[in-house]
Motif scaffolding. Structure first.
Motif: not given
Length: 133
Positions: A50-52, A54, A98, A100, A102
């Protein structure tokens, strides 16, 4: 007797029983200690689907005067500061970003930077994350 009047201001009072009176000497003590950075997550060479992402850091300073914490990374093409927290509640605390990513699939280099109010800054080691999306 040594008395701390304020941060980095030190007054020294010397009283000699044979002399009536006392002397006061004041001098500034420079803060030269850089903040501590502990990377809690992500670990080096972490793999994400995933791209988000933390980024979790524990920042400490002997004088509890952290002014900002930043995340640097190369996901925009250059290794630059991508996000900064300048909150007043940074000292000796956990800072979470956090971000992203993308841009998607690929290896990305990142690190953290923390500075205190005496312009002492420190960097974490450079780490790599992989987005497998």
């Amino acid at each position: 007797m040594i008395i701390f009047l304020a941060t980095f201001l030190l007054s020294y009072f010397y009283i000699d029983a044979s002399i009536t009176g006392f002397s006061i000497f004041e001098f500034n003590v420079a803060d030269t200690i850089r903040p501590n950075i502990t990377v809690n997550a992500p670990g080096n060479n972490s793999n994400f689907s995933y791209t988000n992402i933390t980024f979790n850091l524990t920042i400490g300073d002997d004088n509890a005067n952290i002014t900002n914490v930043s995340i640097l990374g190369n996901w925009t093409g250059s290794f630059i500061i991508n996000s900064t927290n300048s909150s007043l509640a940074l000292a000796n605390n956990i800072t979470v970003f956090v971000i992203n990513l993308s841009q998607g699939r690929g290896f990305y280099l990142w690190s953290a930077k923390a500075c205190d109010n005496s312009s002492n800054c420190n960097f974490s080691i450079n780490m790599t994350i992989f987005i497998n999306r």
